[in-house]
Design a protein around this motif. Sequence first.
Motif, PDB file in Angstrom:
ATOM      1  N   THR A  45       2.804   3.384 -35.496  1.00  0.00           N
ATOM      2  CA  THR A  45       3.293   4.703 -35.924  1.00  0.00           C
ATOM      3  C   THR A  45       4.605   4.631 -36.707  1.00  0.00           C
ATOM      4  O   THR A  45       4.921   5.565 -37.436  1.00  0.00           O
ATOM      5  N   SER A  46       5.385   3.574 -36.529  1.00  0.00           N
ATOM      6  CA  SER A  46       6.660   3.482 -37.251  1.00  0.00           C
ATOM      7  C   SER A  46       7.191   2.058 -37.207  1.00  0.00           C
ATOM      8  O   SER A  46       6.774   1.245 -36.364  1.00  0.00           O
ATOM      9  N   GLY A  47       8.149   1.791 -38.072  1.00  0.00           N
ATOM     10  CA  GLY A  47       8.850   0.513 -38.028  1.00  0.00           C
ATOM     11  C   GLY A  47       9.662   0.375 -36.751  1.00  0.00           C
ATOM     12  O   GLY A  47       9.760  -0.716 -36.181  1.00  0.00           O
ATOM     13  N   THR A  48      10.238   1.480 -36.298  1.00  0.00           N
ATOM     14  CA  THR A  48      11.023   1.455 -35.059  1.00  0.00           C
ATOM     15  C   THR A  48      10.138   1.052 -33.878  1.00  0.00           C
ATOM     16  O   THR A  48      10.538   0.239 -33.037  1.00  0.00           O
ATOM     17  N   ALA A  49       8.913   1.604 -33.835  1.00  0.00           N
ATOM     18  CA  ALA A  49       7.963   1.242 -32.775  1.00  0.00           C
ATOM     19  C   ALA A  49       7.643  -0.250 -32.853  1.00  0.00           C
ATOM     20  O   ALA A  49       7.535  -0.930 -31.817  1.00  0.00           O
ATOM     21  N   GLY A  75      17.279   2.536 -37.045  1.00  0.00           N
ATOM     22  CA  GLY A  75      15.969   2.115 -36.547  1.00  0.00           C
ATOM     23  C   GLY A  75      15.926   0.648 -36.148  1.00  0.00           C
ATOM     24  O   GLY A  75      15.090   0.247 -35.335  1.00  0.00           O
ATOM     25  N   SER A  76      16.825  -0.169 -36.685  1.00  0.00           N
ATOM     26  CA  SER A  76      16.876  -1.593 -36.303  1.00  0.00           C
ATOM     27  C   SER A  76      17.424  -1.770 -34.898  1.00  0.00           C
ATOM     28  O   SER A  76      17.110  -2.751 -34.225  1.00  0.00           O
ATOM     29  N   ILE A  77      18.274  -0.880 -34.469  1.00  0.00           N
ATOM     30  CA  ILE A  77      19.099  -1.142 -33.284  1.00  0.00           C
ATOM     31  C   ILE A  77      18.718  -0.241 -32.102  1.00  0.00           C
ATOM     32  O   ILE A  77      18.826  -0.653 -30.944  1.00  0.00           O
ATOM     33  N   GLU A 150      12.107 -10.271 -37.847  1.00  0.00           N
ATOM     34  CA  GLU A 150      12.515 -10.004 -39.234  1.00  0.00           C
ATOM     35  C   GLU A 150      12.273  -8.526 -39.538  1.00  0.00           C
ATOM     36  O   GLU A 150      11.133  -8.068 -39.538  1.00  0.00           O
ATOM     37  N   ASP A 151      13.350  -7.797 -39.789  1.00  0.00           N
ATOM     38  CA  ASP A 151      13.240  -6.369 -40.120  1.00  0.00           C
ATOM     39  C   ASP A 151      13.173  -6.251 -41.642  1.00  0.00           C
ATOM     40  O   ASP A 151      14.193  -6.177 -42.323  1.00  0.00           O
ATOM     41  N   ALA A 152      11.915  -6.247 -42.143  1.00  0.00           N
ATOM     42  CA  ALA A 152      11.682  -6.141 -43.592  1.00  0.00           C
ATOM     43  C   ALA A 152      11.271  -4.717 -43.960  1.00  0.00           C
ATOM     44  O   ALA A 152      10.545  -4.504 -44.938  1.00  0.00           O
ATOM     45  N   ALA A 153      11.765  -3.741 -43.175  1.00  0.00           N
ATOM     46  CA  ALA A 153      11.390  -2.336 -43.386  1.00  0.00           C
ATOM     47  C   ALA A 153      11.676  -1.885 -44.819  1.00  0.00           C
ATOM     48  O   ALA A 153      10.926  -1.088 -45.376  1.00  0.00           O
ATOM     49  N   GLU A 154      12.769  -2.388 -45.397  1.00  0.00           N
ATOM     50  CA  GLU A 154      13.163  -1.962 -46.742  1.00  0.00           C
ATOM     51  C   GLU A 154      12.774  -3.000 -47.788  1.00  0.00           C
ATOM     52  O   GLU A 154      13.122  -2.845 -48.958  1.00  0.00           O
ATOM     53  N   ALA A 155      12.090  -4.048 -47.374  1.00  0.00           N
ATOM     54  CA  ALA A 155      11.964  -5.230 -48.247  1.00  0.00           C
ATOM     55  C   ALA A 155      10.523  -5.660 -48.491  1.00  0.00           C
ATOM     56  O   ALA A 155      10.270  -6.806 -48.849  1.00  0.00           O
ATOM     57  N   TYR A 174       7.407  -4.118 -40.958  1.00  0.00           N
ATOM     58  CA  TYR A 174       7.468  -3.294 -42.163  1.00  0.00           C
ATOM     59  C   TYR A 174       7.516  -1.830 -41.736  1.00  0.00           C
ATOM     60  O   TYR A 174       7.062  -1.477 -40.641  1.00  0.00           O
ATOM     61  N   SER A 175       8.036  -0.974 -42.623  1.00  0.00           N
ATOM     62  CA  SER A 175       8.010   0.473 -42.398  1.00  0.00           C
ATOM     63  C   SER A 175       7.342   1.149 -43.592  1.00  0.00           C
ATOM     64  O   SER A 175       7.515   0.713 -44.729  1.00  0.00           O
ATOM     65  N   PHE A 176       6.590   2.194 -43.289  1.00  0.00           N
ATOM     66  CA  PHE A 176       5.959   3.010 -44.341  1.00  0.00           C
ATOM     67  C   PHE A 176       6.411   4.455 -44.201  1.00  0.00           C
ATOM     68  O   PHE A 176       5.651   5.397 -44.394  1.00  0.00           O
ATOM     69  N   ASN A 179      10.460   7.499 -47.140  1.00  0.00           N
ATOM     70  CA  ASN A 179      11.451   7.075 -48.141  1.00  0.00           C
ATOM     71  C   ASN A 179      11.288   5.617 -48.559  1.00  0.00           C
ATOM     72  O   ASN A 179      12.023   5.137 -49.413  1.00  0.00           O
ATOM     73  N   LYS A 180      10.363   4.873 -47.966  1.00  0.00           N
ATOM     74  CA  LYS A 180      10.269   3.438 -48.244  1.00  0.00           C
ATOM     75  C   LYS A 180       9.491   3.175 -49.540  1.00  0.00           C
ATOM     76  O   LYS A 180       8.955   4.102 -50.149  1.00  0.00           O
ATOM     77  N   ILE A 181       9.394   1.910 -49.950  1.00  0.00           N
ATOM     78  CA  ILE A 181       8.838   1.617 -51.272  1.00  0.00           C
ATOM     79  C   ILE A 181       7.369   2.026 -51.359  1.00  0.00           C
ATOM     80  O   ILE A 181       6.921   2.509 -52.388  1.00  0.00           O
TER      81      ILE A 181
HETATM   82  C1  PLP Z   1      13.398   2.615 -42.084  1.00  0.00           C
HETATM   83  C2  PLP Z   1      13.977   1.465 -41.351  1.00  0.00           C
HETATM   84  C3  PLP Z   1      13.616   1.164 -40.032  1.00  0.00           C
HETATM   85  C4  PLP Z   1      12.737   2.046 -39.214  1.00  0.00           C
HETATM   86  O1  PLP Z   1      11.486   2.286 -39.738  1.00  0.00           O
HETATM   87  P1  PLP Z   1      10.748   3.681 -39.379  1.00  0.00           P
HETATM   88  O2  PLP Z   1       9.369   3.467 -39.904  1.00  0.00           O
HETATM   89  O3  PLP Z   1      11.498   4.762 -40.113  1.00  0.00           O
HETATM   90  O4  PLP Z   1      10.797   3.841 -37.909  1.00  0.00           O
HETATM   91  C5  PLP Z   1      14.146   0.030 -39.443  1.00  0.00           C
HETATM   92  N1  PLP Z   1      15.014  -0.753 -40.097  1.00  0.00           N
HETATM   93  C6  PLP Z   1      15.398  -0.498 -41.360  1.00  0.00           C
HETATM   94  C7  PLP Z   1      16.338  -1.432 -42.033  1.00  0.00           C
HETATM   95  C8  PLP Z   1      14.925   0.642 -42.013  1.00  0.00           C
HETATM   96  O5  PLP Z   1      15.341   0.917 -43.249  1.00  0.00           O
END
Ligand code: PLP
Length: 366
Positions: A45-49, A75-77, A150-155, A174-176, A179-181
């Motif tokens: 459901t999310s990158g945070t999850a 969301g990383s922390i 590895e938090d590649a949410a923005e990458a 990854y995050s979708f 606001n992400k790419i």
């Molecule tokens: C957006 C983001 C998250 C969290 O992802 P969500 O899908 O919004 O929960 C985590 N870390 C970074 C660096 C982000 O930019």
Amino acid sequence: MGGEEKEYVNKAFDTNWIAPLGPNVNGFEEDLQNYSGVSHAAALTSGTAAIHLALIILGIERGDDVLVSTFTFSGSINPIVYQGATPVMVESEPETWNISPHYLEEAILDRKNKTGKIPKVLILVHLYGMPAKLDELLAVCDKYGVAVIEDAAEALGSTYKGKKLGAFGDLSVYSFNGNKIITTSGGGALLSNNQQWVEKARFLATQARDKAIHYEHSEVGYNYRMSNIVAGIGRGQMKVLDSWVEKRRNVNSFYREIFEEIEGIDFLTEPEEGFFSNYWLTTIYFTNEAKVSRDVLQTALANENIESRPLWKPMHKQPIFEAYPYYGDGLSERLFQNGLCLPSGSNLSSDQLKRIKSVILSTFNK
Ligand SMILES: *Cc1c(COP(=O)(O)O)cnc(C)c1O
């Protein structure tokens, strides 16, 4: 949106797969595996999850230390705190604005001194799409036996020495989010070459249901699985990801040209061969030589209804996290005070870009 998303979403409706499982979920996971080169992926459901499940899978519990970049999004922390663990925040280095190998080692050694234990895990963030100094960072983690999320949410779409970001962690995220790419409206994924871990993530994400004909539970579960409708959007988005990366990089070049004649503005820049950023956001830093302050440019843009935003406020300065340990020299605070994210959308029209350019030039009296 790229165009094909609706076909996948319609297919979900036509076949009545309106559930947190189905062909789009499986297909999206395969797309992510093929793209990243990582052998297993779970759509969530999310990158945070995804970060939360990664911490659980790595055994993070109350009282454990987890290393994390201070210069990141919350969301990383947050998931570290969900687990009752202690975030140990580490400062960035000036070239990539990502976590500093030097302060990482300092944090590890000092926490070992104070607690008698080496932190178990590092959440390694690639902010704004810029690859962190992976060789140096992974060497420090290897030396002390620290596992890497590895938090590649923005990458998504960035690479390091030819390999996709998201392929370097023991587990990767990854995050979708909108606001992400690429976006599925909201969503995320957890990836790993360790099949058991990804299967465990799917199990935990669907309420930890044991094998039985009734509902049987011997672990705490979560409702973190991605819906088949949302995954349909993701499948369509994967088709345009590389062209979105190209567009973001073109936007980045557009700004570099504008600022060529303007002194005192530094860009976050790939430091050397081998670093390839998706330039998810184009970010600039106002040095002492800048004739105009960050706030003046931001206000000038806002007056023309153009959105920009300061660089992320570091986590060790957030009221909710400031009591936790921090290692570094305050670089991220200076970035936050003097840095700006410029409008960077993949769909900026040439008219919009012209409008932004004219506000920038007139603000700097050019
Ligand atoms: C957006 C983001 C998250 C969290 O992802 P969500 O899908 O919004 O929960 C985590 N870390 C970074 C660096 C982000 O930019």
